[in-house]
Design a protein around this motif. Sequence first.
Motif, PDB file in Angstrom:
ATOM      1  N   SER A  25       0.340   2.170  -5.155  1.00  0.00           N
ATOM      2  CA  SER A  25       0.797   1.032  -3.837  1.00  0.00           C
ATOM      3  C   SER A  25       1.872   0.736  -4.004  1.00  0.00           C
ATOM      4  O   SER A  25       2.583   0.386  -5.040  1.00  0.00           O
ATOM      5  N   VAL A  37       4.326   3.629   0.030  1.00  0.00           N
ATOM      6  CA  VAL A  37       2.581   3.526  -0.382  1.00  0.00           C
ATOM      7  C   VAL A  37       1.687   2.222   0.138  1.00  0.00           C
ATOM      8  O   VAL A  37       1.884   1.583  -0.339  1.00  0.00           O
ATOM      9  N   GLN A  38       0.633   2.701   1.023  1.00  0.00           N
ATOM     10  CA  GLN A  38      -0.482   1.729   1.100  1.00  0.00           C
ATOM     11  C   GLN A  38      -1.840   2.219   0.338  1.00  0.00           C
ATOM     12  O   GLN A  38      -2.268   2.599   0.726  1.00  0.00           O
ATOM     13  N   GLY A  39      -1.521   1.219  -1.090  1.00  0.00           N
ATOM     14  CA  GLY A  39      -3.126   1.274  -1.723  1.00  0.00           C
ATOM     15  C   GLY A  39      -2.991   2.622  -2.730  1.00  0.00           C
ATOM     16  O   GLY A  39      -1.582   3.558  -2.492  1.00  0.00           O
ATOM     17  N   GLN A  76      -1.203   4.493   4.434  1.00  0.00           N
ATOM     18  CA  GLN A  76      -2.634   4.904   3.830  1.00  0.00           C
ATOM     19  C   GLN A  76      -2.683   5.908   3.764  1.00  0.00           C
ATOM     20  O   GLN A  76      -2.431   6.804   4.332  1.00  0.00           O
TER      21      GLN A  76
END
Length: 511
Positions: A25, A37-39, A76
């Motif tokens: 992330s 990037v998310q996570g 995500q």
Amino acid sequence: MKANSPVIRLNPVDDVVIARQQLISGTVLQDEGGLKVQGLIPAGHKMATRAIATGEPVKRYGQIIGTASQDIAPGQHVHTHNLAMAEFSREHHFGADVKPVDFVAEPATFMGIVRPDGRVATRNYIGVLTSVNCSATAARAIADYFRRDIHPEVLADYPNIDGVVALTHGQGCALDSQGEPLQILRRTLAGYATHPNFAAVLVVGLGCETNQISGLMESHNLKEGEYFHTFTIQGTGGTAKTVALGIEKIKKMLPKANDIQREPVSAKHLTLGLQCGGSDGYSGITANPALGAAVDLLVRHGGTAILSETPEIYGAEHLLTRRAVSPEVGEKLLARIAWWEEYCAKNDAEMNNNPSAGNKAGGLTTILEKSLGAVAKGGTTNLVDVYKYAETVTARGFVFMDTPGYDPISATGQVAGGANMICFTTGRGSAYGCAPAPSLKLATNTALWQRQEEDMDINCGEIADGNVTPQEIGQRFFQMILDTASGKKTKSELHGYGQDEFVPWHIGVYT
């Protein structure tokens, strides 16, 4: 694919990219316009490149792989928690992508075994088949007598014989004597009994089973002879006498079966069964396209490749019908899809029961996504015919055979149809092998290759690593196919795989 990029984009219109390595992330992807990037995104899994609203279709390979089951933000992870299976309209433009085949002037050759009737083999086994499960123990005992790891002296004088194998199964009785299940079983057994990779065959029965040996022989015009014998436990007088008789018959056949020599033959005599098992998010990017490139080469050299696993082309069948050489061939493929839809409905199942748990852990989410990667094994040449399970393949070129997605059942049907080699892609790490047709395994990623090299024959992970193209690996693998057909042992052969992987398809009800 850019070697220095942490993600792989497969098509400009795609809504997702594939993580080449685990993404943390906050990582900024410059190749995707500064996308953050998310996570955590595991290697081989999908990441959204744009905002996707609930109910919107999601594309990979430029094709729909499902719809968003909840709103998805850019960056995500896209997987089972937010991507769902969804039916969509597919246009089946029969023959739209058909093109002339650019056959090579001088086809490649391999060192094959030419049988007296002109059939060409890649291996030289003696087979012990069974009409029913009740004779499996006796068949195994016959074959075990000739095992090189237990009794090396028995075949010491017969180095040209690859082995004596018992191919047993769990069917043969308590089913309709006129029904389709028995027809499929007999078609499968007959295909193995006449397979060129067998120098000689015994068929062992019990005696009172539904699948009478006489019925098998009559239905497929099989004849007893010097190298094809049948008998039953009841007719012979018991298990011990049956085993002794089988051993004696094989001993008499050994000298002639060993009296072969390999000679140069055209690659047109090769028929590949195409399989994928333990697929992952890299399968449709690396090993499957590489195998497809090798298939294109084989077809140009006059050979044949069989794509199968009907549930694993579901949602991608429109890409195959576009390659059908005639509307009739396209309709035959759609008829098999329709059969599966009805079959699943009758059994309270659905096509999206596939992918498996391992497939999902490797990054695949829906059967649509899995199928789009799976069809890449078939390359790009014309679809020349469609066959039912275990039917004899007579066409040359790229064909389809209707089988389940379960690999041993599917490959069994392909070998019964005439495949003299299996090419098997895997991302999770299959340990499959086949007899009498050798099986080559293609690893989809370098991590698998490094972890399980003892079971893999070639590393296609180099493609995802950005070092080579699918075409380059395909060319390399085509040479490996020729070498294997010439007698070079595969990893699964060295480990002794093959006998237990014989699994004829059973579709009926036992009574």
